[in-house]
Design an enzyme around this catalytic site. Structure first.
Site, mmCIF file in Angstrom:
data_model
loop_
_atom_site.group_PDB
_atom_site.id
_atom_site.type_symbol
_atom_site.label_atom_id
_atom_site.label_comp_id
_atom_site.label_asym_id
_atom_site.label_seq_id
_atom_site.Cartn_x
_atom_site.Cartn_y
_atom_site.Cartn_z
ATOM 1 N N ASP A 1 -12.743 -6.065 15.354
ATOM 2 C CA ASP A 1 -11.980 -6.371 14.150
ATOM 3 C C ASP A 1 -12.685 -7.496 13.394
ATOM 4 O O ASP A 1 -13.129 -8.478 13.987
ATOM 5 C CB ASP A 1 -10.568 -6.786 14.542
ATOM 6 N N SER B 1 -2.935 -6.446 9.169
ATOM 7 C CA SER B 1 -3.751 -6.927 8.054
ATOM 8 C C SER B 1 -2.845 -7.596 7.015
ATOM 9 O O SER B 1 -2.183 -8.586 7.331
ATOM 10 C CB SER B 1 -4.583 -5.786 7.477
ATOM 11 N N TYR C 1 0.801 -1.224 0.000
ATOM 12 C CA TYR C 1 0.000 0.000 0.000
ATOM 13 C C TYR C 1 0.839 1.281 0.000
ATOM 14 O O TYR C 1 0.280 2.372 0.115
ATOM 15 C CB TYR C 1 -0.931 0.008 1.213
#
Length: 555
Positions: free
Chosen positions: A246, A113, A41
């Site tokens: 979560d 993640s 990312y």
């Protein structure tokens, strides 16, 4: 003043096949242990409150933040799903870092993640200089199937694809096709419109020429959206971090428990706050303020990572390996192991429960009379129960966390049950399960179960949740006998919740939670190819239906 360290951009790391990956290096003035973050990312966009490279530098650790293969400044070809390659690249990066003059030979992998999944994959490759990993908010393919009970996390999938499509177009700059830009912008603005398309595999909003991911390939399993790894191959200590809201909370806790089972000789730690799957782990979640101590910053989460890394190098100390936030009490607790050993509670479902109206009861003892007649409701896939709060992802338009569900409970396709008003505080710590006798007149159906906290003002706040698709209750393609009751066990996951005196323990049941999950059309067809279905009648049968709160709970 002594020099804290320096930052070097564009540091090159060669892989075994000659591809060069690039990252930024934060390093103290002398050789130090190194923490590696690997991200698709953008290496300068690490936003999670779990751990930042500057925390590492301030704590005396080097930090290498690397763009994964084919992303941003790194060489090689990017593929949307390349888990075997990520594992190899993680191994090579660890070993390269260990050999550098700024590193003392000890390396850790960390991240949230996707970054955390990559840490697990790298650890399973057993790089010799890896000393520990700190993966936050992670899951694998098998764990995700178990958590979703055969249903599809539709909003999760479409939201991630939209995010990656926007990134793909953004990197093309002025060369991007304006028509594709407009299509992706419309998808991001109104993702639910796309998710209502049937069949899902033909979703035109994600028909993007040149985009390297096809939604149909992910839906039908030709492309593996999530990896699996061999926990037994991980031979270093693991710090697992998650939040009670979560989307991967239960999978993260299970991963911790699996490491405790497989490698009891190593110290595995667990931290769970009242957080969702977002970068900002604040004390404000949904419509609840859990108190300033609940935030990652107040809980010293980055410092706890570094303390864990030091224990990996220097040996364990007398600190407790489990730290969790008890919601309702709004305080941090520690324990030697999870679950934290409180007594379980058993509550029996008792009718009648009127859909969208009078709730059924949750009682501490089963009724002495013959079981009541079943209660039912009609599930219409064209008018599904809307997703609201709970354990959802925030990439689309959904909002995670504790949001009032009283309007949802008022729908005609929802049953809910309430216990008596509590006379004293009651803690539920550990796993929550629902054993349910259920029937449908369709070829398939879903059961969505939510544990809720009913406040004195009438609000219903979600605590934890689970789902089972009847055709997957004992594995894929399990026959569904139309109209005949079947016994299900729905895993609602792990939690730590104090139901305060005056509150009531509640349960909500429905057959949809859209768009968090795909709509079960009731025809028994795969999500990728299912067309519009028809309304179906579902029924809940009493006598053997029981809610089990806490790992020790058994009727």
């Amino acid at each position: 003043m002594a020099e804290l360290g320096r930052i070097e951009g564009g540091v090159e790391t060669p892989m075994r096949d000659g591809v060069v990956l690039r990252g930024d290096l934060w390093r103290p003035p002398s050789p130090s242990p190194a923490v590696v973050f690997r991200t698709p990312y953008g290496r300068r966009q690490i936003s999670s409150d779990t751990l930042h490279p500057q925390h590492c530098l301030a704590g005396g650790f080097a930090a290498l933040v690397q763009d994964t293969r084919g992303r941003f400044d790194s060489g090689g070809e990017w593929r949307a799903v390349m888990w075997e390659q990520e594992a190899e690249d993680a191994h090579d990066t660890v070993e390269w870092a260990a050999a550098q003059p700024w590193c003392d030979g000890n390396v850790f992998l960390a991240g949230t993640s996707y970054l955390g999944i990559v840490a697990w994959l790298g650890a399973a490759e057993r790089p010799p200089h890896l000393r520990g990993i700190a993966p936050a908010m992670t899951t694998g393919a098998a764990a995700d199937v178990r958590d979703t009970g055969g249903a599809l996390r539709l909003d999760h999938l479409v939201g991630w694809l939209a995010y990656m499509a926007a990134d793909w177009l953004g990197r093309q700059g002025a060369d991007a096709d304006p028509a594709l830009v407009a299509k992706v912008a419309a998808l991001i603005h109104d993702p639910e419109r796309a998710m209502r398309r049937l069949p899902l595999a033909g979703m035109p909003e994600l028909d993007l020429p040149g985009f390297p991911i096809r939604v149909g390939d992910l839906l039908d399993g030709r492309v593996k959206a999530l990896p699996d790894w061999d926990h037994a191959a991980v031979d270093v200590p693991v710090l697992s971090v998650t939040g009670w809201y979560d989307v991967y909370a239960t999978a993260t806790v299970r991963g911790h428990l699996e490491m405790r089972r497989l490698r009891p000789d190593l110290r595995h730690e667990l931290i769970v706050g009242p957080w969702a799957h977002t970068g900002a782990l604040t004390h404000l979640q949904g419509e609840v303020n859990f108190g300033v101590a609940a935030s990652a910053a107040a809980a010293r989460l980055p410092a706890r990572h570094l303390d864990f890394f030091r224990r990996c190098l220097d040996g364990p100390d007398d600190s407790a390996p489990v730290r969790y936030f008890l919601m309702g009490a709004d305080e941090w607790r520690t324990a030697e192991r999870w679950p934290a050993g409180n007594a379980g509670h058993v509550l029996y479902l008792t009718g009648p429960a009127v859909p969208g109206g009078t709730p059924g009861r949750l009682t501490a003892a089963p009724g002495t009379a013959s079981p009541a007649a079943p209660d039912g409701y009609v599930h219409d896939p064209a008018d599904p129960v809307p997703s609201r709060g709970g354990r959802v992802l925030h990439l689309g338009r959904l909002v995670p966390g504790p949001l009032d569900l009283s309007r949802t409970a008022a729908r005609r396709d929802v049953l809910h049950y309430l216990g008596d008003a509590l006379t004293e505080d009651t803690d539920v710590i550990g796993r929550v399960r629902l054993r349910l006798t259920f029937a449908t007149d369709a070829a398939d159906a879903d059961v969505m179960a939510r544990l809720v906290d009913r406040l004195p003002d009438g609000r219903l706040l979600p605590v934890c949740e689970g789902v089972v698709r009847l055709s997957h209750r004992d594995g894929p393609d399990t026959p569904v006998p139309r109209g005949e009751p079947v016994t299900l066990e729905i895993d609602l996951g792990h939690t730590a919740q104090r139901f305060r005196a005056g509150h009531r323990i509640g349960l909500m049941l429905s057959s949809s939670n859209f768009p968090h999950f795909d709509r079960n059309q009731g025809e028994g067809k795969p999500p990728a190819t299912a067309g519009p279905g028809a309304p179906s009648t579902q029924s809940v049968h009493y006598g053997a239906s029981v809610l089990l709160l806490g790992d020790e709970a058994e009727p």
